[in-house]
Design a protein around this motif. Structure first.
Motif, PDB file in Angstrom:
ATOM      1  N   UNK A 173      -4.247  -4.133  21.857  1.00 40.21           N
ATOM      2  CA  UNK A 173      -4.734  -5.510  21.693  1.00 40.21           C
ATOM      3  C   UNK A 173      -4.600  -5.971  22.813  1.00 40.21           C
ATOM      4  N   UNK A 174      -5.379  -7.456  23.071  1.00 36.56           N
ATOM      5  CA  UNK A 174      -4.646  -8.214  24.014  1.00 36.56           C
ATOM      6  C   UNK A 174      -4.464  -9.562  24.105  1.00 36.56           C
ATOM      7  N   UNK A 175      -3.852  -9.684  22.574  1.00 39.39           N
ATOM      8  CA  UNK A 175      -2.550 -10.819  21.932  1.00 39.39           C
ATOM      9  C   UNK A 175      -1.585 -10.762  21.251  1.00 39.39           C
ATOM     10  N   UNK A 176      -0.891 -11.783  21.184  1.00 34.54           N
ATOM     11  CA  UNK A 176       0.713 -10.878  20.443  1.00 34.54           C
ATOM     12  C   UNK A 176       0.470 -11.081  18.970  1.00 34.54           C
ATOM     13  N   UNK A 177      -1.013 -11.763  17.953  1.00 36.12           N
ATOM     14  CA  UNK A 177      -0.743 -11.607  16.721  1.00 36.12           C
ATOM     15  C   UNK A 177      -1.224 -10.190  16.525  1.00 36.12           C
ATOM     16  N   UNK A 178      -2.233  -9.363  17.168  1.00 36.80           N
ATOM     17  CA  UNK A 178      -2.803  -7.810  17.507  1.00 36.80           C
ATOM     18  C   UNK A 178      -1.452  -7.617  17.380  1.00 36.80           C
ATOM     19  N   UNK A 179      -0.832  -7.699  18.981  1.00 39.25           N
ATOM     20  CA  UNK A 179       0.177  -5.969  19.145  1.00 39.25           C
ATOM     21  C   UNK A 179       1.682  -6.824  18.349  1.00 39.25           C
ATOM     22  N   UNK A 180       1.748  -7.816  17.373  1.00 39.97           N
ATOM     23  CA  UNK A 180       2.856  -8.302  15.841  1.00 39.97           C
ATOM     24  C   UNK A 180       2.147  -6.842  15.660  1.00 39.97           C
ATOM     25  N   UNK A 181       1.672  -7.047  15.162  1.00 38.33           N
ATOM     26  CA  UNK A 181       0.296  -6.171  13.868  1.00 38.33           C
ATOM     27  C   UNK A 181       1.100  -4.370  14.001  1.00 38.33           C
ATOM     28  N   UNK A 182       0.173  -4.602  15.323  1.00 41.22           N
ATOM     29  CA  UNK A 182       0.603  -2.426  15.215  1.00 41.22           C
ATOM     30  C   UNK A 182       2.425  -2.481  15.032  1.00 41.22           C
ATOM     31  N   UNK A 183       2.808  -3.630  15.780  1.00 45.01           N
ATOM     32  CA  UNK A 183       4.700  -2.935  16.169  1.00 45.01           C
ATOM     33  C   UNK A 183       5.005  -3.196  14.679  1.00 45.01           C
TER      34      UNK A 183
END
Length: 425
Positions: A173-183
């Motif tokens: 994803x291209x934003x921290x919210x999406x990346x945080x959800x993946x992590x």
């Protein structure tokens, strides 16, 4: 078709690079099937470490402190610098070629028609080696993201997300919210989890709440503070206090945050894995993690750092500022073309006087001449030269640098690895 077989590790690694049509193929179905066929069920605690940056350092802190406490520790990290064996250690010792070949052969025999990527082979191999070695605890570093990463086929008794920033956007994803959800996909119901990011995205807490994961945040639930005029520090978590801790052997104040994440995980598992204050102090002093703001002995000062994204570049800049004055800073620099080169150059540009641009020896690398042009456009006052190889750039920098200068090699694991090879180490 007959299963591949060979006697040498380099032959196996070459085979694994071609064993699956995609280098990265996110998803857990294939590797979970092979795990079940092989019966790879760890009977020991597993600590899972994710994050954009800092996860390797947290793994090093965890493994070293646990080893100092007398536990037999298996550790899986990636990527490696010089040898594949670095990825799999038991009691901080690299796995032998023979052990790795035997594990790859077992996976190849058992996987049947199920295709696996290079990384998926590596995760299964590491766990097989740990189970065969009868380790007391395993520390597993997530390779990319978390939710769909191969390591996530094993449930963590404790998990952490060290940091969240933009990287691997094509997958996460291209934003921290999406990346945080993946992590946050590594979290498990009822199992403790920790976040080392001072400004975490809301998605991390949302996933934890959905899954019933007790999630703690640095600065709120655990953290650190300096003591003894900055020569020692204190770790805290809830009512727990660990005073008079030595500064870690890993350089940079940001490593106190990484160490705190590791100590929080260990504190949460203190009934399963009791550890004394002396074990912690020894581990902090003995920890090693090459090429993470690593200062080599001798003059001029030489610093190796694999920083390859803006978050890591900011940490490196802070660490350089703590190292004191250098007359001239020479930077041997190479990055992958799919990384945010401009942001990294902007962050570190005013700390570097001479740039030695080079491309590591792989197709993804930004060509040296194009890299030099981009640096020059962003840093018009700096001296920028392109070189045909990282080794050539390194040689030029060492010849130009005086005793009071600093040589910095950074931008990629591959760049630092080629510098280390050029140094003969």
């Amino acid at each position: 078709m007959a299963a591949f077989d060979a006697g040498r590790l380099d032959e196996w690694l070459a085979h694994l690079e071609q064993a699956h049509p995609k280098a990265i193929d996110m998803g857990l179905a294939r590797i979970s099937h092979v795990r079940d066929v092989m019966g790879l069920k760890p009977g020991f605690p597993v600590l899972v470490v994710a994050g954009t940056n800092g996860k390797g350092s947290v793994c090093a802190f965890l493994s070293t402190i646990l080893r100092c406490a007398g536990y037999k520790v298996g550790t899986h990290t990636s990527p490696h610098l010089l040898r594949y064996n670095e990825r799999v250690t038991v009691d901080l010792q690299e796995a032998s070629d023979e052990a790795l070949v035997d594990s790859f052969r077992a996976i190849e025999t058992e996987r049947g028609d199920t295709s696996l990527t290079y990384f998926e082979f590596g995760v299964l191999s590491a766990m097989k080696i740990f189970i065969d070695a009868k380790v007391d605890v395993a520390v597993m570093e997530i390779g990319l993201g978390g939710r769909l990463d191969a390591v996530n086929i094993f449930d963590g008794d404790a998990a952490c997300v060290v940091s969240i920033d933009l990287d691997h956007q094509a997958y996460l994803g291209d934003n921290r919210e999406d990346i945080g959800r993946e992590k946050a996909g590594i979290f498990r119901t009822g199992k403790p989890a920790f976040c080392g990011d001072a400004e975490p995205p809301q998605s991390l807490a949302a996933v934890a709440a959905e899954q019933g994961t007790p999630l703690e945040f640095i600065g709120r639930d655990f953290g650190w503070q300096k003591e003894a005029e900055g020569q020692q520090w204190m770790f805290w978590r809830g009512d727990t206090r660990r005073h008079a801790l030595p500064l870690p052997a890993l350089r940079g104040q940001y490593q106190l945050g990484n160490a705190s994440v590791a100590l929080a995980m260990l504190d949460a598992l203190r009934e399963q894995l009791p550890i004394s204050l002396n074990d912690i102090k020894r581990g902090l002093l003995e920890v090693e993690w090459p090429a993470r703001c690593q200062v080599l002995p001798g003059r001029p000062q030489t610093v190796l750092d694999v920083a390859h994204n803006p978050h890591a570049a900011r940490a490196l800049k802070s660490a350089l500022d703590q190292m004191g004055y250098a007359e001239t800073t020479h930077a041997v620099f190479g990055m992958m073309a799919d990384k945010d080169i401009e942001a990294v150059v902007r962050i570190l540009g005013d700390r570097i006087d001479r740039w030695y641009a080079a491309a590591p020896n792989l197709p993804r690398a930004e060509p040296a001449d194009q890299l030099a042009q981009r640096i020059a456009a962003l840093q018009p006052k700096a001296r920028v030269t392109a070189f045909e190889s990282v080794a050539g750039a390194w040689k030029a920098a060492t010849q130009a640098a005086g005793d009071n200068d600093r040589i910095l090699a950074f931008g990629s694991f591959y760049t630092v690895a080629e510098v280390m090879a050029a140094r003969g180490r």
